[in-house]
Write an enzyme that holds these catalytic residues in place. Structure first.
Site, PDB file in Angstrom:
ATOM      1  N   GLY A  82      37.067  10.113  21.975  1.00 12.97           N
ATOM      2  CA  GLY A  82      37.952   9.685  20.576  1.00 12.97           C
ATOM      3  C   GLY A  82      39.140   9.620  20.254  1.00 12.97           C
ATOM      4  N   LYS A 129      32.176 -10.911  36.024  1.00 15.29           N
ATOM      5  CA  LYS A 129      31.858  -9.736  37.195  1.00 15.29           C
ATOM      6  C   LYS A 129      32.022  -9.682  38.074  1.00 15.29           C
ATOM      7  CE  LYS A 129      29.238  -7.768  35.265  1.00 15.29           C
ATOM      8  NZ  LYS A 129      28.883  -7.613  34.461  1.00 15.29           N
ATOM      9  N   GLU A 151      35.836  -7.928  36.553  1.00 22.43           N
ATOM     10  CA  GLU A 151      36.012  -6.254  36.374  1.00 22.43           C
ATOM     11  C   GLU A 151      35.776  -6.070  37.534  1.00 22.43           C
ATOM     12  OE1 GLU A 151      31.953  -6.547  34.453  1.00 22.43           O
ATOM     13  OE2 GLU A 151      32.893  -5.215  33.588  1.00 22.43           O
ATOM     14  N   HIS A 210      39.426 -30.869  29.392  1.00 18.55           N
ATOM     15  CA  HIS A 210      39.982 -30.278  28.748  1.00 18.55           C
ATOM     16  C   HIS A 210      40.489 -29.546  28.673  1.00 18.55           C
ATOM     17  CE1 HIS A 210      37.793 -33.301  26.295  1.00 18.55           C
ATOM     18  NE2 HIS A 210      36.348 -32.983  26.681  1.00 18.55           N
ATOM     19  N   ARG A 249      31.785   7.264  32.694  1.00 13.84           N
ATOM     20  CA  ARG A 249      32.588   7.028  31.179  1.00 13.84           C
ATOM     21  C   ARG A 249      34.252   6.698  30.911  1.00 13.84           C
ATOM     22  NH1 ARG A 249      28.893   8.746  26.885  1.00 13.84           N
ATOM     23  NH2 ARG A 249      30.757   8.203  25.617  1.00 13.84           N
ATOM     24  N   LYS A 270      32.385   2.460  31.506  1.00 10.28           N
ATOM     25  CA  LYS A 270      31.385   1.650  30.826  1.00 10.28           C
ATOM     26  C   LYS A 270      31.242   2.243  28.763  1.00 10.28           C
ATOM     27  CE  LYS A 270      27.162   1.573  32.654  1.00 10.28           C
ATOM     28  NZ  LYS A 270      26.792   0.011  32.383  1.00 10.28           N
ATOM     29  N   GLU A 284      29.124 -14.786  32.079  1.00 12.21           N
ATOM     30  CA  GLU A 284      28.920 -13.703  32.960  1.00 12.21           C
ATOM     31  C   GLU A 284      29.591 -13.239  34.287  1.00 12.21           C
ATOM     32  OE1 GLU A 284      28.552 -10.488  31.946  1.00 12.21           O
ATOM     33  OE2 GLU A 284      27.659  -9.665  33.174  1.00 12.21           O
ATOM     34  N   CYS A 313      36.280   8.702  27.905  1.00 16.42           N
ATOM     35  CA  CYS A 313      35.370   9.835  28.556  1.00 16.42           C
ATOM     36  C   CYS A 313      34.807  10.747  28.335  1.00 16.42           C
ATOM     37  CB  CYS A 313      36.683  10.514  27.188  1.00 16.42           C
ATOM     38  SG  CYS A 313      37.943  10.269  26.968  1.00 16.42           S
TER      39      CYS A 313
HETATM   40  C1  G6P Z   1      32.280  -2.023  28.330  1.00 14.48           C
HETATM   41  C2  G6P Z   1      31.334  -1.983  29.630  1.00 14.48           C
HETATM   42  C3  G6P Z   1      30.236  -3.163  30.112  1.00 14.48           C
HETATM   43  C4  G6P Z   1      29.505  -3.467  29.094  1.00 14.48           C
HETATM   44  C5  G6P Z   1      30.328  -3.219  27.438  1.00 14.48           C
HETATM   45  C6  G6P Z   1      29.989  -3.390  26.139  1.00 14.48           C
HETATM   46  O1  G6P Z   1      33.463  -3.090  28.366  1.00 14.48           O
HETATM   47  O2  G6P Z   1      32.269  -1.967  30.563  1.00 14.48           O
HETATM   48  O3  G6P Z   1      29.511  -3.122  30.716  1.00 14.48           O
HETATM   49  O4  G6P Z   1      29.034  -5.419  28.632  1.00 14.48           O
HETATM   50  O5  G6P Z   1      31.152  -2.262  27.968  1.00 14.48           O
HETATM   51  O6  G6P Z   1      29.288  -2.409  26.260  1.00 14.48           O
HETATM   52  P1  G6P Z   1      27.349  -2.000  25.921  1.00 14.48           P
HETATM   53  O7  G6P Z   1      27.387  -0.153  25.925  1.00 14.48           O
HETATM   54  O8  G6P Z   1      27.378  -1.646  24.024  1.00 14.48           O
HETATM   55  O9  G6P Z   1      26.585  -2.931  25.818  1.00 14.48           O
END
Ligand code: G6P
Length: 608
Positions: free
Chosen positions: A101, A485, A488, A504, A27, A603, A481, A2
């Protein structure tokens, strides 16, 4: 999670709020709204489900007002619809609030208010705040907010307006970030600095438990007992142009390409060839203290956790210090053993991830020394950790993290190098690693120059519904990772696994509709990975490989191969991850996905 923005000044508030919300959209982006007013007029409140561009359609040019608040939502309580969008009003409409929040006791509070006749409009936890402020309003908004806050359990960043007090915003913070922007005869409030960067570079960061009153004339910061708090005005180190797309179609594409420069920046001034070691000044630790470290624990979430896994592997391998990475959401609740000779690293691009922040505080409560590894300057984790390092990657706007990941790796390599040099690593070996690190940006540029080859692969493979990403050793977390990606941003299901572990379980998934993407560096495990590739091929699995230039053996086995430059065997994670980022990006493009704002994600996850 938010975004909040507020403005008091002489400009058209709706424009400032919409611009700010656009910058904060990463956000949260399921619905948005603004409320503006000016002396002697009614508030005008407009909100709707959808993106900021949808909100803009209903905010006509004639929405007058010189102060107001706005919000972009990532739903926690109540479905995504116009009514649950913020701002929320009190029953009479006199009080207007935006909230970031979670109010954990909102049901209890709501039931109490309903007993005295209140009728709520939305399903949100936030609405109760507006109702309480109206109920207890004393004629002084600051005083009323101070009285209401102790009734709330949970986390909040809020901004509040009252019709009787035009031109004034009261903000409060507990667990969700808030920053003030100080202008000339105008003031801004936001959940992060990107919203205000176009207007001012002077910021005041609120801490938990702090409140603020803003008018166009200035601001007053205080606590719940009305004790004045003197805050420092800090300069925002980012430039507006850093948050522009600069000719790229998406922020993610731009940020993938920025890695050449961002990695260089992460190394700048931190590698010393004379002493063949690394130096991270912000750690606030003397060499003899670093020498006493017996264990390293890295705490993070999401992509940062994957960087942490590589960091831990590397510290153990290079410096021979026992190291592990833990998910912050898990560590927080497992009553961790905290020891004085352990160094805790909290890794967070945003510096605001709630689970990571709370895990950090738990370790600190137990007496642990916590160092932060953050990108966002002035973020909560950066301010509350006992020392730390900034990534200096510049603002990362795309929800899927890319350049922050490689900068996090860069810092871990510098750290591992310095810890290793303090112990047993020779000058020659240290120097060899530094020389190889310095070549990385050029190697990455060579990979980026061949992005069209990866685009071709994406055109061929985006039609599949399931993928395996497989690697070993330092490149196993890279496989995780890469899979993250792809999930996501393209919504293709992908699993990142150790190539050795597929026997396994995951090998049961292999058939000609589940391709496997293998990461094959020329390191000590190469031959083992090739054996794993053959196991997949024997079961009719399609094989894509990322391999090192000249590796004809891999090229012969794989259906498709992308070649990366040769580097030192411990540095391949940097070069392996970039093709996987591009692959996810181009698959998402092929599938017509919203690359920068993928569904359901945000984000910065500032709720648990
Ligand atoms: C969210 C974002 C990810 C990020 C994760 C941790 O899930 O979409 O891209 O890796 O939060 O965020 P941070 O700001 O703590 O690295």
């Amino acid at each position: 999670m938010c975004g909040i923005v507020g403005y008091c000044g002489a400009r058209a508030a709706s424009e400032v709020l919409l611009e700010g919300l656009k910058r904060l959209e990463y956000r949260g982006y399921d619905s948005a709204g603004i409320c503006v007013g000016s002396s002697g007029t009614d508030f005008e409140l407009l909100k709707r489900k959808g993106k900021i561009r949808d909100l803009r359609e209903i905010v006509g040019k004639d929405v007058a007002g010189t102060f107001g608040i706005g919000h972009t939502r990532w739903a926690t309580h109540g479905e995504v619809n116009d009514i649950n969008a913020h701002p929320h009003t009190s029953e009479s409409g006199d009080v207007v609030i935006v909230h970031n929040g979670i109010i954990e006791n909102y049901l209890e509070l709501r039931t109490l208010l309903e007993k005295t006749g209140s009728v709520f409009q939305s399903d949100t936890d936030s609405e109760v705040i507006a109702y309480l402020i109206e109920k207890y309003y004393s004629g002084n908004l600051e005083e009323t907010v101070r009285k209401v806050l102790p009734l709330l359990k949970g986390t909040y960043g809020i901004a509040v307006l009252h019709k009787n007090e035009p031109g004034k915003i009261v903000g409060a913070r507990n667990g969700s970030p808030l920053v003030l922007g100080v202008g000339n005869q105008e003031m801004f409030l936001a959940s992060d600095v990107t919203a205000i960067l176009a207007y001012t570079k002077n910021a005041v960061y609120l801490n938990d438990g702090e409140l603020v009153t803003l008018t166009s004339e200035g601001y007053r910061t205080f606590d719940i007992h009305d004790t004045l708090i003197q805050k420092q005005v800090e300069e925002i180190g980012w430039e507006l142009e850093q948050i522009e797309k600069k000719g790229f179609d998406h922020y993610m594409e731009k940020e993938i390409h920025e890695q050449v420069a961002s990695i260089r920046r992460a190394f700048q001034g931190r590698l010393n060839k004379d002493s063949a070691t690394g130096h991270l000044g912000g750690l606030n630790m003397l060499p003899y203290e670093l020498l006493q470290v017996k264990r390293v624990v890295i705490i993070a979430a999401g992509t940062s956790y994957h960087a942490g896994l590589i960091g831990a592997y590397l510290i153990e391998k290079l410096a021979r210090i026992s190291a592990s990475a833990e998910l912050s959401s898990e560590l927080r609740y497992k009553n961790p053993v905290v020891e004085h000779d352990t160094l805790y690293f909290v890794v967070s691009q945003s510096g605001e991830t709630a689970d990571t922040l709370y895990a950090m505080r738990e370790v600190q409560r137990k007496g642990g020394r916590v160092l932060g590894l953050c990108n966002v300057i002035g973020s909560t984790i950066a301010r509350e950790s006992n020392g730390g390092v900034y990534l200096h990657s510049g603002p990362e706007i795309a929800v899927a993290s890319t350049k922050a990941f490689t900068s996090q790796l860069a810092i871990f390599y510098i750290l591992a190098l310095s810890l290793a040099r303090m112990r047993h690593l020779s000058v020659e070996d240290g120097l060899r690693i530094i020389q190889a690190l310095e070549k990385l940006p050029d190697h990455i540029q060579r990979i980026l120059d061949q992005a069209d080859k990866i685009e071709e692969l994406a055109k061929k493979y985006h039609i599949y519904n399931n993928f395996l990403f497989l690697g070993r050793g330092l490149n196993y977390p890279v496989a995780m990772e890469g899979a993250l990606k792809l999930k996501e941003i393209s919504y293709i299901h992908a699993e990142g696994y150790s190539a050795a572990e597929i026997k396994h379980g995951p090998i049961a998934l292999i058939n000609d509709t589940t391709p496997s993407l293998f990461l094959v560096p020329d390191d000590a495990l190469r031959d083992k990975v090739i054996t794993n590739m053959k196991e997949v091929k024997a079961r009719n699995g399609r094989l894509i490989a990322v391999a090192v230039e000249g590796d004809t053996e891999v090229a012969d086995i794989a259906d498709d191969v992308f070649f990366i430059p040769h580097t030192d065997e411990i540095l391949y994670p940097f070069l392996m991850v970039v093709p996987t980022q591009l692959f996810a990006y181009y698959c998402a493009i092929e599938l017509g996905r919203d690359v920068d704002q993928p569904r359901n994600l945000a984000k910065s996850v500032t709720v648990e």
